[in-house]
Design an enzyme around this catalytic site. Structure first.
Site, short mmCIF file in Angstrom:
data_model
loop_
_atom_site.label_atom_id
_atom_site.label_comp_id
_atom_site.label_asym_id
_atom_site.label_seq_id
_atom_site.Cartn_x
_atom_site.Cartn_y
_atom_site.Cartn_z
N LYS A 96 0.85 -1.20 0.00
CA LYS A 96 0.00 0.00 0.00
C LYS A 96 0.88 1.25 0.00
CE LYS A 96 -1.49 2.66 3.03
NZ LYS A 96 -1.20 3.94 2.34
N GLU A 132 10.13 0.58 10.33
CA GLU A 132 11.21 1.53 10.02
C GLU A 132 10.61 2.92 10.22
OE1 GLU A 132 14.32 0.89 9.25
OE2 GLU A 132 14.17 -1.27 8.99
N CYS A 175 14.54 9.93 6.58
CA CYS A 175 14.51 9.47 7.98
C CYS A 175 15.88 9.52 8.62
CB CYS A 175 13.95 8.05 8.02
SG CYS A 175 14.85 6.92 6.95
N GLU A 183 10.87 15.32 14.93
CA GLU A 183 11.31 15.16 13.55
C GLU A 183 10.63 16.23 12.69
OE1 GLU A 183 9.94 11.64 11.45
OE2 GLU A 183 11.98 11.31 10.73
P1 NAD Z 1 3.07 8.33 7.84
O1 NAD Z 1 3.35 7.48 9.03
O2 NAD Z 1 2.07 9.41 7.98
O3 NAD Z 1 2.55 7.43 6.63
C1 NAD Z 1 3.33 6.33 6.14
C2 NAD Z 1 2.41 5.32 5.51
O4 NAD Z 1 1.58 4.74 6.52
C3 NAD Z 1 1.43 5.89 4.49
O5 NAD Z 1 1.25 4.91 3.48
C4 NAD Z 1 0.15 6.09 5.29
O6 NAD Z 1 -0.99 6.05 4.48
C5 NAD Z 1 0.20 4.90 6.24
N1 NAD Z 1 -0.43 5.07 7.55
C6 NAD Z 1 -0.50 6.17 8.31
N2 NAD Z 1 -1.10 5.89 9.49
C7 NAD Z 1 -1.39 4.57 9.47
C8 NAD Z 1 -2.00 3.67 10.39
N3 NAD Z 1 -2.42 4.08 11.58
N4 NAD Z 1 -2.13 2.37 10.04
C9 NAD Z 1 -1.69 1.93 8.85
N5 NAD Z 1 -1.13 2.73 7.92
C10 NAD Z 1 -0.97 4.04 8.23
O7 NAD Z 1 4.49 8.89 7.37
P2 NAD Z 1 4.81 9.83 6.13
O8 NAD Z 1 4.54 11.23 6.52
O9 NAD Z 1 4.19 9.31 4.89
O10 NAD Z 1 6.39 9.59 5.99
C11 NAD Z 1 7.33 10.24 6.75
C12 NAD Z 1 7.79 9.41 7.92
O11 NAD Z 1 8.37 8.17 7.46
C13 NAD Z 1 8.88 10.08 8.70
O12 NAD Z 1 8.63 9.94 10.08
C14 NAD Z 1 10.13 9.31 8.31
O13 NAD Z 1 11.17 9.38 9.25
C15 NAD Z 1 9.61 7.94 8.13
N6 NAD Z 1 10.52 7.13 7.31
C16 NAD Z 1 11.28 6.18 7.92
C17 NAD Z 1 12.19 5.43 7.18
C18 NAD Z 1 13.04 4.36 7.84
O14 NAD Z 1 13.57 3.51 7.11
N7 NAD Z 1 13.22 4.36 9.14
C19 NAD Z 1 12.31 5.66 5.81
C20 NAD Z 1 11.53 6.63 5.21
C21 NAD Z 1 10.62 7.36 5.98
#
Ligand code: NAD
Length: 480
Positions: A176, A250, A284, A385
């Site tokens: 997804k 992650e 990240c 962050e």
């Molecule tokens: P987000 O958590 O808002 O969304 C990420 C994904 O999760 C999206 O597909 C979203 O639709 C889905 N999602 C959100 N809430 C959910 C829930 N309760 N249940 C299931 N799915 C859900 O994050 P974002 O704003 O899209 O991305 C940025 C974040 O991702 C930052 O915090 C960044 O640090 C992190 N990130 C981490 C890594 C890593 O490898 N550690 C890599 C890239 C990004």
């Protein structure tokens, strides 16, 4: 224009049961890039049903590892043929510089696909162990149906670190992608379908948070592989707990770059800058807290501010651009809000600032890259962050204090140590409570694990660790 009016469910293109679509806009200009169908709960259900049926049929899970490997190599070759187009697609929906898409966002996923294709073939799945009285076959099996949920900042690379190892292991997967960047991930659907992946094994259903939560809650999903914010990660871990579904997470980071007192700032600044500003600061592992010995604080702030101010901000298609726009208006507002908050908390804007946008950038979701000086680690801009091109400089008086500041964070993803004595830097790195540390900006060796301590995640991606994350271990007592 990229039009993706259908979802890829169980290996077939299908109209969304949700009836929903989303218009994707170029973050640099606001121009329309294309449109994508968005999946709802019924689409997720159909995808999981197809995944379950394909997994239980054994068509992929029980295929010879060599066969899985060949399909994956073919898929990697097909992706590579489209490399130029895919880089443009990523930059159009994400806004990161095209040169970065070409250098990292496209080749890395192809490399991951080939790496795990080889691992599928070479991995020792069976091992016999004996205690002298009994003998057991210890065997590794695919974990089952995987729900993979990814954020927008690596439209191909983040999915690839879930798809490549899970498919190599023999799992069936529902991916997804997020609504911000729903278009490029479909390249995996195109490539794997043409490469001969059996029907049902892969579904790609872009959707919002609700669709993600529905995937996590689905009783037929054996394992959730998630990348995203720590807030979402916590909700996912809690939801998965109700049926003890496996999870790897992650999550976010607030990585510290520890600049030791004898570091050569002329070396540090140009290497540290891209590590803080990659993907326009939306990474990240971005090194966003710069911890500097008070004796060289002033020189560092001046050098960093000058270097950041010299970064070309603008059209991400222009090869000379270093920093493009934020992915969305919401993200722009969030980052600008943090810069204002930093000033209210007592930080000094050494360069950039929330309100300094030149007129030619006002058509996109830009933020000027910013260095905040005089930051205390207790400030929210040092603890939370920001996920934008904002660096916070924090002074320390002793290396012990630097380590304490680095570790005074709920996150534990990455970090770096800078100084001429590598042994001393490694000794400091060992004291930092994060999953990854770079000495003097050296990149990680390919195949070494990627992931975080504390609220930055659970488990690891990349390397053999990233493969084992999609295996279950079974002991079969066979007798001597
Ligand atoms: P987000 O958590 O808002 O969304 C990420 C994904 O999760 C999206 O597909 C979203 O639709 C889905 N999602 C959100 N809430 C959910 C829930 N309760 N249940 C299931 N799915 C859900 O994050 P974002 O704003 O899209 O991305 C940025 C974040 O991702 C930052 O915090 C960044 O640090 C992190 N990130 C981490 C890594 C890593 O490898 N550690 C890599 C890239 C990004």
């Amino acid at each position: 224009m990229t039009e993706r009016p259908e979802l890829f469910i169980g290996g077939r293109w299908q109209q969304p049961r949700s009836g929903e679509t989303i218009e994707v806009r170029n973050p640099a200009t606001g121009a329309r890039v294309g449109e994508a169908a968005l999946g709802g709960n019924a689409d997720i259900d159909a995808a999981v049903e197809a995944a379950r049926a394909s997994f239980d049929s054994g068509a992929w899970a029980d295929a010879a590892p060599e066969e899985r490997s060949e399909v994956m190599h073919r898929a990697a070759d097909l992706l590579e043929k489209r490399a130029t187009e895919l880089a443009v697609s990523i930059t159009s929906e994400l806004g990161c510089p095209l040169w970065f898409s070409e250098m990292a966002h496209v080749p890395n996923p192809i490399r991951h696909t080939r790496y795990y294709a080889e691992m599928a073939r070479s991995f020792e799945y069976d091992e016999y162990r004996t205690d002298g009285t009994n003998r057991s076959l210890v065997t590794q099996e695919p974990v089952g149906v995987v729900g993979a949920i990814t954020p927008w900042n690596g439209p191909l690379s983040t999915p690839s670190l879930k798809l490549a190892p899970s498919l190599a292991a023999g799992c069936s997967v529902v991916l997804k992608p997020p609504p911000e960047t729903p278009l490029t991930a479909y390249a995996f659907a195109d490539a794997f379908a043409e490469a001969g992946l059996p029907e049902g094994v892969l579904s790609i259903v872009p959707g919002g948070r609700e669709a993600g939560a529905h995937l996590v809650d689905h009783p037929e999903v054996d394992k959730v592989a998630f990348t995203g914010s720590s807030a979402a990660g916590k909700a996912i871990m809690a939801a998965a707990a109700s049926r003890v579904a496996r999870v790897t997470l992650e999550l976010g980071g607030k990585s510290a770059a520890i600049v030791l007192p004898d570091a050569d700032l002329d070396e540090v600044v140009p290497k540290l800058l891209p590590m803080a500003m990659m993907v326009n600061g939306q990474a990240c592992i971005a090194q966003t807290r710069v911890l500097v010995h008070r004796s060289i604080e002033k020189q560092l702030v001046e050098a960093l501010a000058a270097a950041v101010a010299a970064q070309k901000v603008g059209d991400p298609m222009d090869p000379s651009t270093k920093i493009g726009p934020m992915v969305s208006e919401r993200q722009r507002e969030r980052v600008a809000g943090y810069i204002e908050l930093g000033e209210q908390e007592g930080a000094t804007v050494a360069t950039g600032g929330a309100l300094t946008l030149p007129p030619e950038l006002q058509g996109g979701w830009f933020v000027m890259p910013t260095v905040l000086a005089d930051v205390q680690n207790s400030m929210r801009v040092a603890q939370e962050e920001i996920f934008g091109p904002v660096m916070a400089v924090i002074a320390y008086d002793s290396v012990d204090e630097a380590v304490a500041i680095a570790n005074d964070s709920v996150y534990g993803l990455s970090g770096s140590v800078w100084g001429p004595d590598v042994d001393e830097a490694v000794a400091v790195a060992r004291r930092v409570r994060t999953g990854m540390v770079s000495i003097n900006g050296v990149p990680q060796a390919y195949g070494s694990p990627f992931g975080g301590y504390k609220q930055s995640g659970v488990g690891r991606e990349m390397g053999p660790e990233g493969f084992r994350a999609f295996l279950e271990t079974k002991s079969i007592a066979v007798g001597l």
